[in-house]
Design a protein around this motif. Structure first.
Motif, PDB file in Angstrom:
ATOM      1  N   LEU A 187       0.848  -1.175   0.000  1.00  0.00           N
ATOM      2  CA  LEU A 187       0.000   0.000   0.000  1.00  0.00           C
ATOM      3  C   LEU A 187       0.891   1.235   0.000  1.00  0.00           C
ATOM      4  O   LEU A 187       1.814   1.343   0.808  1.00  0.00           O
ATOM      5  CB  LEU A 187      -0.889  -0.005   1.245  1.00  0.00           C
ATOM      6  N   LEU A 188       0.625   2.142  -0.920  1.00  0.00           N
ATOM      7  CA  LEU A 188       1.416   3.369  -1.008  1.00  0.00           C
ATOM      8  C   LEU A 188       0.782   4.470  -0.178  1.00  0.00           C
ATOM      9  O   LEU A 188      -0.442   4.637  -0.181  1.00  0.00           O
ATOM     10  CB  LEU A 188       1.518   3.822  -2.469  1.00  0.00           C
ATOM     11  N   ALA A 189       1.601   5.217   0.529  1.00  0.00           N
ATOM     12  CA  ALA A 189       1.146   6.400   1.259  1.00  0.00           C
ATOM     13  C   ALA A 189       1.232   7.576   0.295  1.00  0.00           C
ATOM     14  O   ALA A 189       2.308   7.896  -0.206  1.00  0.00           O
ATOM     15  CB  ALA A 189       2.017   6.638   2.477  1.00  0.00           C
ATOM     16  N   LEU A 190       0.102   8.195   0.027  1.00  0.00           N
ATOM     17  CA  LEU A 190       0.051   9.324  -0.910  1.00  0.00           C
ATOM     18  C   LEU A 190       0.043  10.636  -0.151  1.00  0.00           C
ATOM     19  O   LEU A 190      -0.484  10.716   0.969  1.00  0.00           O
ATOM     20  CB  LEU A 190      -1.214   9.228  -1.766  1.00  0.00           C
ATOM     21  N   PRO A 191       0.583  11.696  -0.745  1.00  0.00           N
ATOM     22  CA  PRO A 191       0.450  13.020  -0.127  1.00  0.00           C
ATOM     23  C   PRO A 191      -1.042  13.341   0.047  1.00  0.00           C
ATOM     24  O   PRO A 191      -1.857  12.981  -0.822  1.00  0.00           O
ATOM     25  CB  PRO A 191       1.100  13.959  -1.144  1.00  0.00           C
ATOM     26  N   PRO A 192      -1.423  13.982   1.141  1.00  0.00           N
ATOM     27  CA  PRO A 192      -2.849  14.210   1.438  1.00  0.00           C
ATOM     28  C   PRO A 192      -3.640  14.857   0.295  1.00  0.00           C
ATOM     29  O   PRO A 192      -4.763  14.432   0.012  1.00  0.00           O
ATOM     30  CB  PRO A 192      -2.822  15.105   2.674  1.00  0.00           C
ATOM     31  N   ASP A 193      -3.081  15.866  -0.372  1.00  0.00           N
ATOM     32  CA  ASP A 193      -3.827  16.523  -1.452  1.00  0.00           C
ATOM     33  C   ASP A 193      -4.066  15.575  -2.619  1.00  0.00           C
ATOM     34  O   ASP A 193      -5.161  15.547  -3.190  1.00  0.00           O
ATOM     35  CB  ASP A 193      -3.082  17.767  -1.951  1.00  0.00           C
ATOM     36  N   LEU A 194      -3.043  14.799  -2.984  1.00  0.00           N
ATOM     37  CA  LEU A 194      -3.196  13.839  -4.067  1.00  0.00           C
ATOM     38  C   LEU A 194      -4.205  12.760  -3.689  1.00  0.00           C
ATOM     39  O   LEU A 194      -5.082  12.414  -4.487  1.00  0.00           O
ATOM     40  CB  LEU A 194      -1.845  13.198  -4.415  1.00  0.00           C
ATOM     41  N   GLU A 195      -4.101  12.250  -2.471  1.00  0.00           N
ATOM     42  CA  GLU A 195      -5.033  11.209  -2.036  1.00  0.00           C
ATOM     43  C   GLU A 195      -6.475  11.704  -2.087  1.00  0.00           C
ATOM     44  O   GLU A 195      -7.359  11.019  -2.605  1.00  0.00           O
ATOM     45  CB  GLU A 195      -4.690  10.736  -0.627  1.00  0.00           C
ATOM     46  N   MET A 196      -6.723  12.902  -1.587  1.00  0.00           N
ATOM     47  CA  MET A 196      -8.083  13.442  -1.597  1.00  0.00           C
ATOM     48  C   MET A 196      -8.578  13.624  -3.028  1.00  0.00           C
ATOM     49  O   MET A 196      -9.713  13.257  -3.347  1.00  0.00           O
ATOM     50  CB  MET A 196      -8.139  14.779  -0.849  1.00  0.00           C
ATOM     51  N   GLY A 197      -7.756  14.141  -3.895  1.00  0.00           N
ATOM     52  CA  GLY A 197      -8.156  14.319  -5.295  1.00  0.00           C
ATOM     53  C   GLY A 197      -8.464  13.001  -5.976  1.00  0.00           C
ATOM     54  O   GLY A 197      -9.446  12.884  -6.725  1.00  0.00           O
ATOM     55  N   GLU A 198      -7.653  11.988  -5.724  1.00  0.00           N
ATOM     56  CA  GLU A 198      -7.875  10.670  -6.327  1.00  0.00           C
ATOM     57  C   GLU A 198      -9.122  10.001  -5.748  1.00  0.00           C
ATOM     58  O   GLU A 198      -9.882   9.368  -6.472  1.00  0.00           O
ATOM     59  CB  GLU A 198      -6.650   9.779  -6.129  1.00  0.00           C
ATOM     60  N   ARG A 199      -9.351  10.150  -4.453  1.00  0.00           N
ATOM     61  CA  ARG A 199     -10.574   9.610  -3.846  1.00  0.00           C
ATOM     62  C   ARG A 199     -11.793  10.267  -4.481  1.00  0.00           C
ATOM     63  O   ARG A 199     -12.763   9.588  -4.841  1.00  0.00           O
ATOM     64  CB  ARG A 199     -10.570   9.834  -2.336  1.00  0.00           C
ATOM     65  N   GLN A 200     -11.759  11.585  -4.625  1.00  0.00           N
ATOM     66  CA  GLN A 200     -12.891  12.293  -5.228  1.00  0.00           C
ATOM     67  C   GLN A 200     -13.098  11.869  -6.674  1.00  0.00           C
ATOM     68  O   GLN A 200     -14.239  11.694  -7.113  1.00  0.00           O
ATOM     69  CB  GLN A 200     -12.678  13.804  -5.127  1.00  0.00           C
ATOM     70  N   ARG A 201     -12.020  11.680  -7.409  1.00  0.00           N
ATOM     71  CA  ARG A 201     -12.134  11.230  -8.806  1.00  0.00           C
ATOM     72  C   ARG A 201     -12.822   9.865  -8.875  1.00  0.00           C
ATOM     73  O   ARG A 201     -13.736   9.658  -9.676  1.00  0.00           O
ATOM     74  CB  ARG A 201     -10.746  11.171  -9.447  1.00  0.00           C
ATOM     75  N   PHE A 216     -14.779   6.217   2.676  1.00  0.00           N
ATOM     76  CA  PHE A 216     -14.506   5.817   1.295  1.00  0.00           C
ATOM     77  C   PHE A 216     -12.997   5.932   1.108  1.00  0.00           C
ATOM     78  O   PHE A 216     -12.441   7.026   1.124  1.00  0.00           O
ATOM     79  CB  PHE A 216     -15.252   6.726   0.323  1.00  0.00           C
ATOM     80  N   GLN A 217     -12.337   4.799   0.968  1.00  0.00           N
ATOM     81  CA  GLN A 217     -10.875   4.790   0.994  1.00  0.00           C
ATOM     82  C   GLN A 217     -10.286   4.248  -0.307  1.00  0.00           C
ATOM     83  O   GLN A 217     -10.788   3.275  -0.870  1.00  0.00           O
ATOM     84  CB  GLN A 217     -10.422   3.913   2.164  1.00  0.00           C
ATOM     85  N   LEU A 218      -9.227   4.889  -0.737  1.00  0.00           N
ATOM     86  CA  LEU A 218      -8.459   4.456  -1.893  1.00  0.00           C
ATOM     87  C   LEU A 218      -7.292   3.599  -1.415  1.00  0.00           C
ATOM     88  O   LEU A 218      -6.592   3.977  -0.473  1.00  0.00           O
ATOM     89  CB  LEU A 218      -7.916   5.680  -2.648  1.00  0.00           C
ATOM     90  N   LEU A 219      -7.113   2.460  -2.046  1.00  0.00           N
ATOM     91  CA  LEU A 219      -5.935   1.627  -1.816  1.00  0.00           C
ATOM     92  C   LEU A 219      -5.111   1.665  -3.095  1.00  0.00           C
ATOM     93  O   LEU A 219      -5.481   1.058  -4.097  1.00  0.00           O
ATOM     94  CB  LEU A 219      -6.334   0.171  -1.505  1.00  0.00           C
ATOM     95  N   ARG A 220      -4.022   2.395  -3.074  1.00  0.00           N
ATOM     96  CA  ARG A 220      -3.114   2.416  -4.229  1.00  0.00           C
ATOM     97  C   ARG A 220      -1.974   1.463  -3.896  1.00  0.00           C
ATOM     98  O   ARG A 220      -1.254   1.656  -2.925  1.00  0.00           O
ATOM     99  CB  ARG A 220      -2.592   3.810  -4.512  1.00  0.00           C
ATOM    100  N   ILE A 221      -1.864   0.431  -4.714  1.00  0.00           N
ATOM    101  CA  ILE A 221      -0.875  -0.615  -4.486  1.00  0.00           C
ATOM    102  C   ILE A 221       0.266  -0.459  -5.481  1.00  0.00           C
ATOM    103  O   ILE A 221       0.044  -0.488  -6.694  1.00  0.00           O
ATOM    104  CB  ILE A 221      -1.508  -2.030  -4.633  1.00  0.00           C
ATOM    105  N   GLY A 222       1.472  -0.288  -4.958  1.00  0.00           N
ATOM    106  CA  GLY A 222       2.674  -0.250  -5.787  1.00  0.00           C
ATOM    107  C   GLY A 222       3.185  -1.671  -5.960  1.00  0.00           C
ATOM    108  O   GLY A 222       3.450  -2.358  -4.977  1.00  0.00           O
ATOM    109  N   ILE A 223       3.297  -2.111  -7.206  1.00  0.00           N
ATOM    110  CA  ILE A 223       3.693  -3.486  -7.511  1.00  0.00           C
ATOM    111  C   ILE A 223       5.213  -3.582  -7.598  1.00  0.00           C
ATOM    112  O   ILE A 223       5.859  -2.793  -8.289  1.00  0.00           O
ATOM    113  CB  ILE A 223       3.069  -3.955  -8.849  1.00  0.00           C
ATOM    114  N   GLY A 224       5.779  -4.586  -6.915  1.00  0.00           N
ATOM    115  CA  GLY A 224       7.219  -4.815  -6.940  1.00  0.00           C
ATOM    116  C   GLY A 224       7.613  -6.111  -7.618  1.00  0.00           C
ATOM    117  O   GLY A 224       8.766  -6.271  -8.026  1.00  0.00           O
ATOM    118  N   GLN A 225       6.659  -7.034  -7.729  1.00  0.00           N
ATOM    119  CA  GLN A 225       6.949  -8.326  -8.366  1.00  0.00           C
ATOM    120  C   GLN A 225       5.668  -8.883  -8.967  1.00  0.00           C
ATOM    121  O   GLN A 225       4.594  -8.753  -8.382  1.00  0.00           O
ATOM    122  CB  GLN A 225       7.488  -9.319  -7.338  1.00  0.00           C
TER     123      GLN A 225
END
Length: 187
Positions: A93-107, A149-158
């Motif tokens: 799970l990636l930790a996003l900057p608060p402004d980006l996270e809020m914008g992506e959640r709203q999108r 309402f939560q966004l889970l952005r997953i950064g893939i490593g493998q």
């Protein structure tokens, strides 16, 4: 979008072979509970954030949200039955900057249908069922996005691909730390 890792077109092709089946968007998310035991559930793929990061949505009141705060490492399994293959994606799970996270959640919130938004109008997942509790079938476009309402952005490593056709089956792996170089493995 950044350059695509070599496994992305393979995943896209496998998903396309599923046709219009809703199962082409379903993947399994494995997490670790606070007691160290595994947890597995099915979620809906919501899109790519970049070449090797994908978006999922969840209810922040769910057990998975707490599990991911405790241990952000995950594995995803995407079984595509018509394509006869399985993609196993490891990441975190990636930790996003608060402004980006809020914008992506709203999108994502705006992109859901009223029926899709309805899930976030239901009572907390896993809580005891109360008689008469509201379970709306839809939430109108003007309903504000709930905090849970939560966004889970997953950064893939493998990524591993197991192709379940032919004899023997084929298995390949790509790792971010290796520049997404393909490795051929025993099935």
């Amino acid at each position: 979008m950044s350059d695509l890792p070599p496994w992305r077109p393979l995943l896209k092709g496998a998903r396309q072979r599923e046709g219009r089946s809703p199962a082409a968007r379903w993947l399994q998310l494995a997490t670790v509970a606070a007691d160290g035991t595994p947890r597995l559930r099915t979620l809906v793929f919501r899109g790519w954030a970049d070449g090797a990061s994908l978006d999922l949505l969840t209810d922040g009141r769910s057990a998975k949200a707490a599990e991911l705060r405790h241990q952000p490492g995950v594995e995803l399994c995407w079984l595509l039955s018509r394509a006869r293959c399985q993609f196993r994606l490891r990441g975190r799970l990636l930790a996003l900057p608060p402004d980006l996270e809020m914008g992506e959640r709203q999108r994502h919130w705006r992109g859901l249908s009223p029926g899709g938004r309805a899930l976030w109008g239901w009572p907390a997942p896993g809580a005891p069922l109360e008689a008469g509790a509201p379970f709306p079938a839809d939430l109108a476009d003007d309903v504000p996005m709930p905090e849970h309402f939560q966004l889970l952005r997953i950064g893939i490593g493998q990524v591993e691909l197991l192709e379940l056709v032919g004899h023997p089956h084929r298995r390949r792996r790509w790792r971010r730390e290796e520049g997404w170089r393909e490795e051929i493995l025993n099935p």
